[in-house]
Scaffold this motif. Sequence first.
Motif, PDB file in Angstrom:
ATOM      1  N   GLU A 259       1.181  -0.898   0.377  1.00  0.00           N
ATOM      2  CA  GLU A 259      -0.061   0.195  -0.544  1.00  0.00           C
ATOM      3  C   GLU A 259       0.658   1.731   0.296  1.00  0.00           C
ATOM      4  O   GLU A 259       1.457   1.071   0.424  1.00  0.00           O
ATOM      5  N   TYR A 260       0.854   2.264  -0.373  1.00  0.00           N
ATOM      6  CA  TYR A 260       1.083   3.254  -1.080  1.00  0.00           C
ATOM      7  C   TYR A 260       0.280   4.876  -0.396  1.00  0.00           C
ATOM      8  O   TYR A 260      -0.797   4.930  -0.993  1.00  0.00           O
ATOM      9  N   TYR A 261       0.318   4.950   0.954  1.00  0.00           N
ATOM     10  CA  TYR A 261      -0.177   6.053   1.428  1.00  0.00           C
ATOM     11  C   TYR A 261       0.355   7.766   1.466  1.00  0.00           C
ATOM     12  O   TYR A 261       1.884   8.118   0.813  1.00  0.00           O
ATOM     13  N   ALA A 265      -5.531  10.721  -2.477  1.00  0.00           N
ATOM     14  CA  ALA A 265      -5.688   9.207  -3.508  1.00  0.00           C
ATOM     15  C   ALA A 265      -5.580   9.750  -5.054  1.00  0.00           C
ATOM     16  O   ALA A 265      -6.047   9.934  -5.613  1.00  0.00           O
ATOM     17  N   ASP A 266      -4.577   8.843  -5.358  1.00  0.00           N
ATOM     18  CA  ASP A 266      -4.019   8.808  -6.941  1.00  0.00           C
ATOM     19  C   ASP A 266      -3.925   7.535  -7.608  1.00  0.00           C
ATOM     20  O   ASP A 266      -3.250   6.286  -7.276  1.00  0.00           O
ATOM     21  N   ASP A 273      -4.876   7.530   0.574  1.00  0.00           N
ATOM     22  CA  ASP A 273      -5.647   8.804   1.114  1.00  0.00           C
ATOM     23  C   ASP A 273      -5.718   8.429   2.553  1.00  0.00           C
ATOM     24  O   ASP A 273      -6.852   7.769   3.538  1.00  0.00           O
ATOM     25  N   ILE A 274      -4.430   8.721   3.558  1.00  0.00           N
ATOM     26  CA  ILE A 274      -4.834   8.259   5.018  1.00  0.00           C
ATOM     27  C   ILE A 274      -5.267   9.625   5.627  1.00  0.00           C
ATOM     28  O   ILE A 274      -5.134   9.449   7.174  1.00  0.00           O
ATOM     29  N   LYS A 286       1.609  10.507  10.438  1.00  0.00           N
ATOM     30  CA  LYS A 286       0.902   9.890   9.317  1.00  0.00           C
ATOM     31  C   LYS A 286       1.412   8.175   9.585  1.00  0.00           C
ATOM     32  O   LYS A 286       0.800   7.255   9.632  1.00  0.00           O
ATOM     33  N   THR A 287       2.835   8.272  10.080  1.00  0.00           N
ATOM     34  CA  THR A 287       2.965   6.466  10.782  1.00  0.00           C
ATOM     35  C   THR A 287       1.882   6.436  11.780  1.00  0.00           C
ATOM     36  O   THR A 287       1.366   4.827  11.430  1.00  0.00           O
TER      37      THR A 287
END
Length: 455
Positions: A259-261, A265-266, A273-274, A286-287
Amino acid sequence: TGSLRDRGREKSYVFVLCAPPDLREIVFVLQSQSNSHHAKQAERKRADLLAQARAVTENPPLVLFLHTLSDNEGDWSILPLLPYLSHSFGKNSSWIVFLEEQTNVRVKKLVQVLAKYDKNEEWFLGKPLHDEESTIIHHYAFAENPSTFKYPDFSAAWALSVPLVARLASKVRDEPLKSDFTIDLKHEVALYIWDEGNGPTLTAVPELCSEEEDSPQALERCATTLSRELPACVSVCCARRFKFPVIKKTWEKDALFLEYYSDHADPSIPTTDIGVPNTERGHCGKTFAILQRFLSGSAPKTRWLVVVDDDTLISLPRLRALLSCYDPSEPVCLGERYGYGLSQGGYSYITGGGGMVFSREAVARLLDSGCRCYSNDAPDDMVLGMCLNALGLPVTHSPLFHQARPEDYARDFLAHQVPISFHKHWNIDPVAVFNKWLKDDLVTRRSEREDKTEL
């Protein structure tokens, strides 16, 4: 014969073979860790040392586990431990020999090596490493000629004579340690002992080796050797969070759950989008959002979470082989360990750039504790370190994770590693670095055949 710089002065020396030290005069200190896998490794190493000792004498040496000597979090950084070692063993011992868990020792040969050095003098013995260029992990020390300063390869073992331990112990008691951060311990220990020319430099000992234990060179001359292969124990699967192009060209194909955060969102990447905005500095918000997502059911239910930066290069097959030795039902927090304020009651933390690995149990305990970021841009790795310290959960160190680029480490240090990660793309071709240092090879293909679990 030759010359030795001792406390800023050149002096000539002659090696005289002294009477071999009684094994009771040698104190072995295993640089052990409290995690169950590492504690078992240390037990096996101690059993091997004592078995060898019993074959040559009825008086075995002391073999100590570093992680059991006190409750002080900073003992792994060695220097805070010196007063204890001097007080406890200074009267009846001549040498303190430090070993890592993977260091193989030929006890009889090591005794013969130590006999070359006068135990009544100050000696700092080891296999020397040096920097090819000034590096950030050593604060650009000796920038004009970094190769002049030698520091020990801990994996080959290193030794201090008791007179040197006694003087250093007095210094530690009388003067607060100057550096807040512990980054590369072997370099920092050597700097402290050298003391800007007032103390001894590292004496190179050819018999302290990092060669493989069954190599012809090792069999002929070495008192210490290494096993280079990654361990493999049981199967695992992992999840991870990341960002973009270099990852797709290098290690993305090895991850099943990826997962790319981001802060938006793209679908073309795709990113998730987190709900936390990007920050210029730390990424604590974020973490912690990633940790919460890992337990929420929104992410695949895996046993391990690996958090890396978008400029981290990592070998997932090698990581799988390493993680196979750890029990995910324990609160495991694994990576390259740094320290902050260890001599003043500080804490250890996993430096984020090399990758931070958490078992599901560790994530659950972190979040259940109520520990949170004091701001979204706080340094996530250090905040997590403070949380783990408050919970009494250990940070488990692996030297196979790297916060910096390959060129930031001594060539001989990397020569006996099977590295898992590097960090930063500054002034390098990251794809070429990945292909040279981390791409699948015979070691990882063999472990893949043994472990069919997908990542």
